[in-house]
Write a protein that holds these residues in place. Sequence first.
Motif, PDB file in Angstrom:
ATOM      1  N   ARG A   1       0.816  -1.225   0.000  1.00 57.32           N
ATOM      2  CA  ARG A   1       0.000   0.000   0.000  1.00 57.32           C
ATOM      3  C   ARG A   1       0.847   1.272   0.000  1.00 57.32           C
ATOM      4  O   ARG A   1       0.309   2.377  -0.064  1.00 57.32           O
ATOM      5  N   VAL A   2       2.163   1.119   0.071  1.00 54.69           N
ATOM      6  CA  VAL A   2       3.068   2.272   0.124  1.00 54.69           C
ATOM      7  C   VAL A   2       3.321   2.791  -1.286  1.00 54.69           C
ATOM      8  O   VAL A   2       3.665   2.035  -2.193  1.00 54.69           O
ATOM      9  N   ILE A   3       3.147   4.089  -1.442  1.00 57.16           N
ATOM     10  CA  ILE A   3       3.527   4.806  -2.660  1.00 57.16           C
ATOM     11  C   ILE A   3       4.633   5.758  -2.248  1.00 57.16           C
ATOM     12  O   ILE A   3       4.451   6.584  -1.349  1.00 57.16           O
ATOM     13  N   PHE A   4       5.790   5.641  -2.895  1.00 58.05           N
ATOM     14  CA  PHE A   4       6.919   6.494  -2.542  1.00 58.05           C
ATOM     15  C   PHE A   4       6.867   7.804  -3.311  1.00 58.05           C
ATOM     16  O   PHE A   4       6.489   7.837  -4.480  1.00 58.05           O
ATOM     17  N   VAL A   5       7.241   8.866  -2.637  1.00 59.86           N
ATOM     18  CA  VAL A   5       7.354  10.199  -3.226  1.00 59.86           C
ATOM     19  C   VAL A   5       8.817  10.574  -3.121  1.00 59.86           C
ATOM     20  O   VAL A   5       9.430  10.425  -2.051  1.00 59.86           O
ATOM     21  N   THR A   6       9.390  11.042  -4.221  1.00 58.28           N
ATOM     22  CA  THR A   6      10.807  11.356  -4.186  1.00 58.28           C
ATOM     23  C   THR A   6      11.144  12.554  -5.057  1.00 58.28           C
ATOM     24  O   THR A   6      10.512  12.787  -6.079  1.00 58.28           O
ATOM     25  N   GLY A   7      12.151  13.272  -4.605  1.00 59.51           N
ATOM     26  CA  GLY A   7      12.656  14.421  -5.345  1.00 59.51           C
ATOM     27  C   GLY A   7      13.776  14.056  -6.285  1.00 59.51           C
ATOM     28  O   GLY A   7      14.335  14.901  -6.959  1.00 59.51           O
ATOM     29  N   GLY A   8      14.145  12.779  -6.312  1.00 63.30           N
ATOM     30  CA  GLY A   8      15.153  12.328  -7.254  1.00 63.30           C
ATOM     31  C   GLY A   8      16.590  12.452  -6.780  1.00 63.30           C
ATOM     32  O   GLY A   8      17.503  12.158  -7.525  1.00 63.30           O
ATOM     33  N   ALA A   9      16.821  12.878  -5.539  1.00 62.27           N
ATOM     34  CA  ALA A   9      18.187  12.960  -5.017  1.00 62.27           C
ATOM     35  C   ALA A   9      18.575  11.577  -4.505  1.00 62.27           C
ATOM     36  O   ALA A   9      18.555  11.306  -3.314  1.00 62.27           O
ATOM     37  N   TYR A  10      18.890  10.695  -5.421  1.00 62.68           N
ATOM     38  CA  TYR A  10      19.096   9.302  -5.063  1.00 62.68           C
ATOM     39  C   TYR A  10      20.509   9.045  -4.536  1.00 62.68           C
ATOM     40  O   TYR A  10      21.489   9.385  -5.177  1.00 62.68           O
ATOM     41  N   THR A  11      20.540   8.417  -3.400  1.00 63.72           N
ATOM     42  CA  THR A  11      21.786   7.886  -2.874  1.00 63.72           C
ATOM     43  C   THR A  11      21.955   6.500  -3.497  1.00 63.72           C
ATOM     44  O   THR A  11      20.997   5.942  -4.040  1.00 63.72           O
ATOM     45  N   PRO A  12      23.144   5.922  -3.417  1.00 62.48           N
ATOM     46  CA  PRO A  12      23.278   4.547  -3.912  1.00 62.48           C
ATOM     47  C   PRO A  12      22.285   3.600  -3.237  1.00 62.48           C
ATOM     48  O   PRO A  12      21.696   2.739  -3.896  1.00 62.48           O
ATOM     49  N   ARG A  13      22.071   3.773  -1.933  1.00 59.29           N
ATOM     50  CA  ARG A  13      21.104   2.924  -1.227  1.00 59.29           C
ATOM     51  C   ARG A  13      19.697   3.114  -1.789  1.00 59.29           C
ATOM     52  O   ARG A  13      18.956   2.150  -1.984  1.00 59.29           O
ATOM     53  N   ALA A  14      19.320   4.367  -2.042  1.00 64.28           N
ATOM     54  CA  ALA A  14      17.974   4.645  -2.564  1.00 64.28           C
ATOM     55  C   ALA A  14      17.793   4.037  -3.950  1.00 64.28           C
ATOM     56  O   ALA A  14      16.744   3.463  -4.243  1.00 64.28           O
ATOM     57  N   ARG A  15      18.804   4.145  -4.815  1.00 67.44           N
ATOM     58  CA  ARG A  15      18.712   3.545  -6.151  1.00 67.44           C
ATOM     59  C   ARG A  15      18.537   2.034  -6.048  1.00 67.44           C
ATOM     60  O   ARG A  15      17.697   1.444  -6.718  1.00 67.44           O
ATOM     61  N   ASP A  16      19.351   1.401  -5.189  1.00 66.91           N
ATOM     62  CA  ASP A  16      19.245  -0.049  -5.009  1.00 66.91           C
ATOM     63  C   ASP A  16      17.873  -0.427  -4.454  1.00 66.91           C
ATOM     64  O   ASP A  16      17.263  -1.400  -4.892  1.00 66.91           O
ATOM     65  N   PHE A  17      17.417   0.345  -3.473  1.00 72.37           N
ATOM     66  CA  PHE A  17      16.129   0.073  -2.855  1.00 72.37           C
ATOM     67  C   PHE A  17      15.002   0.141  -3.886  1.00 72.37           C
ATOM     68  O   PHE A  17      14.185  -0.772  -3.996  1.00 72.37           O
ATOM     69  N   LEU A  18      14.961   1.229  -4.655  1.00 70.85           N
ATOM     70  CA  LEU A  18      13.890   1.404  -5.636  1.00 70.85           C
ATOM     71  C   LEU A  18      13.922   0.338  -6.726  1.00 70.85           C
ATOM     72  O   LEU A  18      12.871  -0.068  -7.226  1.00 70.85           O
ATOM     73  N   SER A  19      15.103  -0.133  -7.070  1.00 72.04           N
ATOM     74  CA  SER A  19      15.176  -1.175  -8.088  1.00 72.04           C
ATOM     75  C   SER A  19      14.709  -2.522  -7.546  1.00 72.04           C
ATOM     76  O   SER A  19      14.389  -3.421  -8.317  1.00 72.04           O
ATOM     77  N   GLY A  20      14.648  -2.654  -6.218  1.00 69.18           N
ATOM     78  CA  GLY A  20      14.252  -3.918  -5.617  1.00 69.18           C
ATOM     79  C   GLY A  20      12.815  -3.998  -5.133  1.00 69.18           C
ATOM     80  O   GLY A  20      12.385  -5.047  -4.675  1.00 69.18           O
ATOM     81  N   VAL A  21      12.073  -2.899  -5.213  1.00 69.51           N
ATOM     82  CA  VAL A  21      10.674  -2.912  -4.788  1.00 69.51           C
ATOM     83  C   VAL A  21       9.785  -2.593  -5.993  1.00 69.51           C
ATOM     84  O   VAL A  21      10.198  -1.904  -6.917  1.00 69.51           O
ATOM     85  N   GLU A  22       8.572  -3.124  -5.949  1.00 67.61           N
ATOM     86  CA  GLU A  22       7.635  -2.911  -7.049  1.00 67.61           C
ATOM     87  C   GLU A  22       6.678  -1.758  -6.790  1.00 67.61           C
ATOM     88  O   GLU A  22       5.845  -1.436  -7.644  1.00 67.61           O
ATOM     89  N   ASN A  23       6.799  -1.124  -5.642  1.00 66.54           N
ATOM     90  CA  ASN A  23       5.869  -0.061  -5.273  1.00 66.54           C
ATOM     91  C   ASN A  23       5.945   1.101  -6.255  1.00 66.54           C
ATOM     92  O   ASN A  23       7.010   1.410  -6.800  1.00 66.54           O
ATOM     93  N   ARG A  24       4.804   1.721  -6.421  1.00 69.52           N
ATOM     94  CA  ARG A  24       4.708   2.896  -7.281  1.00 69.52           C
ATOM     95  C   ARG A  24       5.540   4.035  -6.696  1.00 69.52           C
ATOM     96  O   ARG A  24       5.704   4.144  -5.491  1.00 69.52           O
ATOM     97  N   ARG A  25       6.034   4.888  -7.577  1.00 69.77           N
ATOM     98  CA  ARG A  25       6.819   6.046  -7.170  1.00 69.77           C
ATOM     99  C   ARG A  25       6.277   7.261  -7.901  1.00 69.77           C
ATOM    100  O   ARG A  25       5.992   7.202  -9.094  1.00 69.77           O
ATOM    101  N   ILE A  26       6.138   8.355  -7.161  1.00 71.89           N
ATOM    102  CA  ILE A  26       5.738   9.632  -7.742  1.00 71.89           C
ATOM    103  C   ILE A  26       6.919  10.570  -7.584  1.00 71.89           C
ATOM    104  O   ILE A  26       7.413  10.787  -6.471  1.00 71.89           O
ATOM    105  N   ASP A  27       7.381  11.121  -8.700  1.00 76.67           N
ATOM    106  CA  ASP A  27       8.526  12.022  -8.662  1.00 76.67           C
ATOM    107  C   ASP A  27       8.082  13.467  -8.485  1.00 76.67           C
ATOM    108  O   ASP A  27       7.097  13.908  -9.085  1.00 76.67           O
ATOM    109  N   LYS A  28       8.818  14.171  -7.611  1.00 74.65           N
ATOM    110  CA  LYS A  28       8.585  15.604  -7.417  1.00 74.65           C
ATOM    111  C   LYS A  28       9.293  16.350  -8.549  1.00 74.65           C
ATOM    112  O   LYS A  28      10.350  15.914  -9.004  1.00 74.65           O
ATOM    113  N   PRO A  29       8.782  17.466  -8.959  1.00 71.28           N
ATOM    114  CA  PRO A  29       7.475  18.022  -8.595  1.00 71.28           C
ATOM    115  C   PRO A  29       6.381  17.229  -9.306  1.00 71.28           C
ATOM    116  O   PRO A  29       6.572  16.714 -10.396  1.00 71.28           O
ATOM    117  N   PHE A  30       5.252  17.147  -8.661  1.00 65.64           N
ATOM    118  CA  PHE A  30       4.151  16.391  -9.237  1.00 65.64           C
ATOM    119  C   PHE A  30       2.900  17.240  -9.237  1.00 65.64           C
ATOM    120  O   PHE A  30       2.768  18.196  -8.491  1.00 65.64           O
TER     121      PHE A  30
END
Length: 102
Positions: free
Chosen positions: A57-86
């Motif tokens: 049920r989690v939808i991630f919101v992100t401004g795109g300032a990806y750390t290596p951990r964040a990039r790895d995390f997002l590539s490993g989850v199927e949850n929807r992501r909404i990029d800022k600005p939206f």
Amino acid sequence: ILGRHDVTVALSGKAGLDALLAAEQFDVVLCDLIMPGLTGMDLFEALCDRRPELKERVIFVTGGAYTPRARDFLSGVENRRIDKPFAIREVRQAVADRIAAC
């Protein structure tokens, strides 16, 4: 979004996690990916351990300032992501889609 749904606002990742662990159910969880203290990634991992029924049920919101951990995390989850600005219509559509899938 307000007026169409009951909304609980948390001002930090820790407060959000506390609310999710204390409440019976949430249909949708909008969660910023990068927050000070408890990140959205940390919150999601805690949900996987303690409230696994909420993880989809989690939808991630992100401004795109990806750390290596964040990039790895997002590539490993199927949850929807909404990029800022939206646009608010994007959030409304994501919420509607998530509720329809429940």
